[in-house]
Enzyme design. Structure first.
Site, PDB file in Angstrom:
ATOM      1  N   GLU A 101      -2.184   4.169  -7.117  1.00 42.37           N
ATOM      2  CA  GLU A 101      -1.009   3.870  -6.276  1.00 42.37           C
ATOM      3  C   GLU A 101       0.260   4.063  -7.103  1.00 42.37           C
ATOM      4  O   GLU A 101       0.247   3.943  -8.333  1.00 42.37           O
ATOM      5  CB  GLU A 101      -1.161   2.420  -5.764  1.00 42.37           C
ATOM      6  CG  GLU A 101      -0.051   1.891  -4.886  1.00 42.37           C
ATOM      7  CD  GLU A 101       0.188   2.646  -3.587  1.00 42.37           C
ATOM      8  OE1 GLU A 101       0.576   3.831  -3.659  1.00 42.37           O
ATOM      9  OE2 GLU A 101       0.042   2.047  -2.514  1.00 42.37           O
ATOM     10  N   ASP A 102       1.358   4.362  -6.427  1.00 39.68           N
ATOM     11  CA  ASP A 102       2.622   4.549  -7.137  1.00 39.68           C
ATOM     12  C   ASP A 102       3.250   3.216  -7.542  1.00 39.68           C
ATOM     13  O   ASP A 102       3.655   3.028  -8.675  1.00 39.68           O
ATOM     14  CB  ASP A 102       3.618   5.378  -6.296  1.00 39.68           C
ATOM     15  CG  ASP A 102       3.817   4.835  -4.889  1.00 39.68           C
ATOM     16  OD1 ASP A 102       3.162   3.843  -4.503  1.00 39.68           O
ATOM     17  OD2 ASP A 102       4.643   5.409  -4.145  1.00 39.68           O
ATOM     18  N   ASP A 105       4.589  -3.685  -4.830  1.00 41.50           N
ATOM     19  CA  ASP A 105       5.834  -4.446  -4.687  1.00 41.50           C
ATOM     20  C   ASP A 105       5.464  -5.824  -4.130  1.00 41.50           C
ATOM     21  O   ASP A 105       5.104  -6.720  -4.884  1.00 41.50           O
ATOM     22  CB  ASP A 105       6.735  -3.617  -3.761  1.00 41.50           C
ATOM     23  CG  ASP A 105       8.116  -4.204  -3.554  1.00 41.50           C
ATOM     24  OD1 ASP A 105       8.494  -5.128  -4.280  1.00 41.50           O
ATOM     25  OD2 ASP A 105       8.831  -3.727  -2.651  1.00 41.50           O
ATOM     26  N   PHE A 154      15.194  -0.765  -6.791  1.00 41.15           N
ATOM     27  CA  PHE A 154      14.591   0.259  -5.936  1.00 41.15           C
ATOM     28  C   PHE A 154      14.564   1.573  -6.703  1.00 41.15           C
ATOM     29  O   PHE A 154      15.600   2.131  -7.051  1.00 41.15           O
ATOM     30  CB  PHE A 154      15.366   0.414  -4.623  1.00 41.15           C
ATOM     31  CG  PHE A 154      14.646   1.322  -3.662  1.00 41.15           C
ATOM     32  CD1 PHE A 154      13.553   0.859  -2.938  1.00 41.15           C
ATOM     33  CD2 PHE A 154      15.024   2.653  -3.509  1.00 41.15           C
ATOM     34  CE1 PHE A 154      12.845   1.698  -2.086  1.00 41.15           C
ATOM     35  CE2 PHE A 154      14.323   3.501  -2.655  1.00 41.15           C
ATOM     36  CZ  PHE A 154      13.245   3.025  -1.940  1.00 41.15           C
ATOM     37  N   ARG A 167      11.269  12.932  -4.226  1.00 34.77           N
ATOM     38  CA  ARG A 167       9.876  12.911  -4.694  1.00 34.77           C
ATOM     39  C   ARG A 167       9.639  13.908  -5.832  1.00 34.77           C
ATOM     40  O   ARG A 167       8.762  13.705  -6.674  1.00 34.77           O
ATOM     41  CB  ARG A 167       8.919  13.243  -3.545  1.00 34.77           C
ATOM     42  CG  ARG A 167       8.821  12.159  -2.480  1.00 34.77           C
ATOM     43  CD  ARG A 167       7.562  12.374  -1.644  1.00 34.77           C
ATOM     44  NE  ARG A 167       7.580  11.659  -0.373  1.00 34.77           N
ATOM     45  CZ  ARG A 167       7.200  10.400  -0.209  1.00 34.77           C
ATOM     46  NH1 ARG A 167       6.800   9.687  -1.246  1.00 34.77           N
ATOM     47  NH2 ARG A 167       7.238   9.832   0.985  1.00 34.77           N
TER      48      ARG A 167
HETATM   49  P1  5GP Z   1       4.306  -3.269  -0.917  1.00 33.47           P
HETATM   50  O1  5GP Z   1       3.439  -3.244   0.300  1.00 33.47           O
HETATM   51  O2  5GP Z   1       3.588  -3.631  -2.197  1.00 33.47           O
HETATM   52  O3  5GP Z   1       5.518  -4.156  -0.709  1.00 33.47           O
HETATM   53  O4  5GP Z   1       4.961  -1.868  -1.095  1.00 33.47           O
HETATM   54  C1  5GP Z   1       4.275  -0.756  -1.366  1.00 33.47           C
HETATM   55  C2  5GP Z   1       5.001   0.459  -0.867  1.00 33.47           C
HETATM   56  O5  5GP Z   1       6.398   0.220  -0.621  1.00 33.47           O
HETATM   57  C3  5GP Z   1       4.937   1.525  -1.909  1.00 33.47           C
HETATM   58  O6  5GP Z   1       3.759   2.285  -1.805  1.00 33.47           O
HETATM   59  C4  5GP Z   1       6.194   2.309  -1.625  1.00 33.47           C
HETATM   60  O7  5GP Z   1       5.950   3.240  -0.606  1.00 33.47           O
HETATM   61  C5  5GP Z   1       7.176   1.278  -1.098  1.00 33.47           C
HETATM   62  N1  5GP Z   1       8.056   0.790  -2.178  1.00 33.47           N
HETATM   63  C6  5GP Z   1       8.087  -0.448  -2.701  1.00 33.47           C
HETATM   64  N2  5GP Z   1       8.998  -0.550  -3.669  1.00 33.47           N
HETATM   65  C7  5GP Z   1       9.568   0.668  -3.779  1.00 33.47           C
HETATM   66  C8  5GP Z   1      10.598   1.213  -4.625  1.00 33.47           C
HETATM   67  O8  5GP Z   1      11.188   0.576  -5.503  1.00 33.47           O
HETATM   68  N3  5GP Z   1      10.886   2.532  -4.417  1.00 33.47           N
HETATM   69  C9  5GP Z   1      10.284   3.300  -3.475  1.00 33.47           C
HETATM   70  N4  5GP Z   1      10.676   4.574  -3.372  1.00 33.47           N
HETATM   71  N5  5GP Z   1       9.321   2.822  -2.664  1.00 33.47           N
HETATM   72  C10 5GP Z   1       8.963   1.519  -2.824  1.00 33.47           C
END
Ligand code: 5GP
Length: 178
Positions: A101-102, A105, A154, A167
């Site tokens: 996963e990237d 959060d 972010f 990207r």
């Molecule tokens: P979560 O469900 O853990 O809150 O968020 C996961 C998804 O939210 C990530 O796969 C990504 O798509 C998006 N996301 C969360 N934080 C960031 C950030 O700092 N930058 C970007 N570009 N996407 C984020």
């Protein structure tokens, strides 16, 4: 590269990212392979670049597969509601699986993915995330490999987008709005 009111401040440069990924690859390789090739899951779209670099640092037999997910919600906030846009093309029952996963959060997306994949009865299920933003955690998810723990900012670039842009940028920056 950016719209006039968006500024991308450098955060992690390409060489820092490459060095960390080499180390993650070594850790994954050290654990070794089970009875069948390691199934490495690329979570599209954000992790495509990380995935491509990471798998080249894993010196084990692998099967590479892609899972498309799209989260509902605003451009910079995850709502936690996730939609599968492309399912795996391989049965993971009794297989060793590594999710790539990237960014984690709130943890909601990963928690959802773990539920879906656990239900398919893999032999093992591990998670590798390039970035972890613990400040915004809403649900605990087990993270086996973390590239960088980052502040509550972010980030874009290296696969991560804002409104589908950035990207292709080869490093990670913090996006701010002037
Ligand atoms: P979560 O469900 O853990 O809150 O968020 C996961 C998804 O939210 C990530 O796969 C990504 O798509 C998006 N996301 C969360 N934080 C960031 C950030 O700092 N930058 C970007 N570009 N996407 C984020």
């Amino acid at each position: 590269m950016s719209n006039s009111n968006e500024i991308m401040d450098p955060y992690l440069d390409a060489s820092q990212i490459a060095a960390r990924i080499a180390s993650l690859g070594r850790s994954i390789t050290e654990v070794g392979a089970g009875p069948s090739p390691l199934v490495v899951v690329c979570v599209l779209k954000g992790s495509f670049m990380f995935f491509a670099d990471l798998v080249r640092q894993i010196d084990l037999p692998t099967n590479l597969v892609f899972l498309g997910v799209s989260s509902y919600g605003g451009a910079t906030e995850s709502s936690g509601a996730v939609r599968l846009t492309h399912d795996l093309t391989l049965d993971i029952r009794d297989r060793d699986v590594l999710i790539v996963e990237d960014i984690v959060d709130t943890g909601l997306t990963m928690s959802y993915l773990l539920d879906i994949l656990r239900a398919r009865a893999p032999r093992s299920l591990r998670v590798c995330t390039l970035l972890h933003k613990p400040a915004r955690k809403r649900v605990d998810v087990p993270l086996d490999y973390v590239g960088f723990t980052i502040d509550d900012v972010f980030v874009v670039g290296y696969g991560l987008d804002y409104d589908e842009r950035y990207r292709n940028v080869p490093y990670i920056g913090v996006l701010r709005f002037a």
